[in-house]
Design a protein around this motif. Sequence first.
Motif: not given
Length: 336
Positions: A2-15, A281-291, A306-310
């Motif tokens: 089923h769809p999985i709501v993801l937590a943030a995944n933010q690599p640290a110390d970018r330049f 249709e069925a297929g791998l997808a990333v959904a970004v809820v913008v509003a 809700r808004s802000g979730e992926t």
Amino acid sequence: MHPIVLAANQPADRFYRGGERIAAFRAGGADLAVVARPTTGLAIPEDWIGSLTTVFGESELGLTRLPSGELLRDAVEADPVAWLGLAHAAVRGCDPALLVKLLDAGQRLPVHAHPDVAFAEGMLGLAHGKTEAWIALAPATVHLAFARDVTAEQLARWVADQDTAAMLGAMHTLPMAAGDAVLVPAGLPHAIGEGALVVELQEPTDLSILLEWSGFAIDGAALGHLGLGFDVALAAVDRRGWSEDEVAALVRSRAGTVGPLLPGAEAFFRADRLHGGDGWEAGLAVAVVVAGHGEIVTDGAVTAVRSGETALVPHAAGDVALRGDLTVLLARPPAP
């Protein structure tokens, strides 16, 4: 599955700086156009969503972990058909052929470019280059493509001297409005301006050739050429002068568009803006809820968002419908 709501995944110390507006976006409801520019020096300006891609040169940094703690990469390798679909897996194996990010430019990014497939395959033994696209969540200025032909000798001199004024002076500068979709073909020099907040779709690599690094927290002379040396790496840069019409054709004013946002980019990725009542249709997808808020409805689950979730939607979840008062940016790999 089923769809999985993801937590943030933010690599640290970018330049480069950024990250405040990713936090504001994920908190939901913030006016992203007026969130203050960073003052904290935060350097987590990217959120890698549903990622099977690592930061260049790293073994794990950048990879998404599922709520169970398992790496998404390991889950896909264990059952590529369930995650990606039989047709996709038959052609690409465990390769999702897509990376999606949130990117918050707390400062102007350096001028850089990405290699195309032929260069990445021939020089690095990789299956993907890095054509990318941006879907703007807030207005900003971007620099994109050279406006006149630049010789190999000129470019090499600008890079060696870190002549930022010459580089930017030779490029097109254009505004990007909230809702615009911008295609950035591999090889094209570019620099996202301060204040940009985008959903970025790209081929699943972290390959960047830095043309500029002075003033940024990176040793570009050592790290900016993918380990190839600049004499080799700069051959991947498109030095051709692009006309205003050619550059304008890369920027799609799509603020009110429902449906496909990047026609012509389907060989690399697919992007759509959808509302409640729409689906795919069925297929791998990333959904970004913008509003808004609502539900992702599949054969076996109803997932509130809700808004802000992926959300990451595996192929085995089946066909998908959206329900409620919400707007979603949907990112998918190329059709198999």
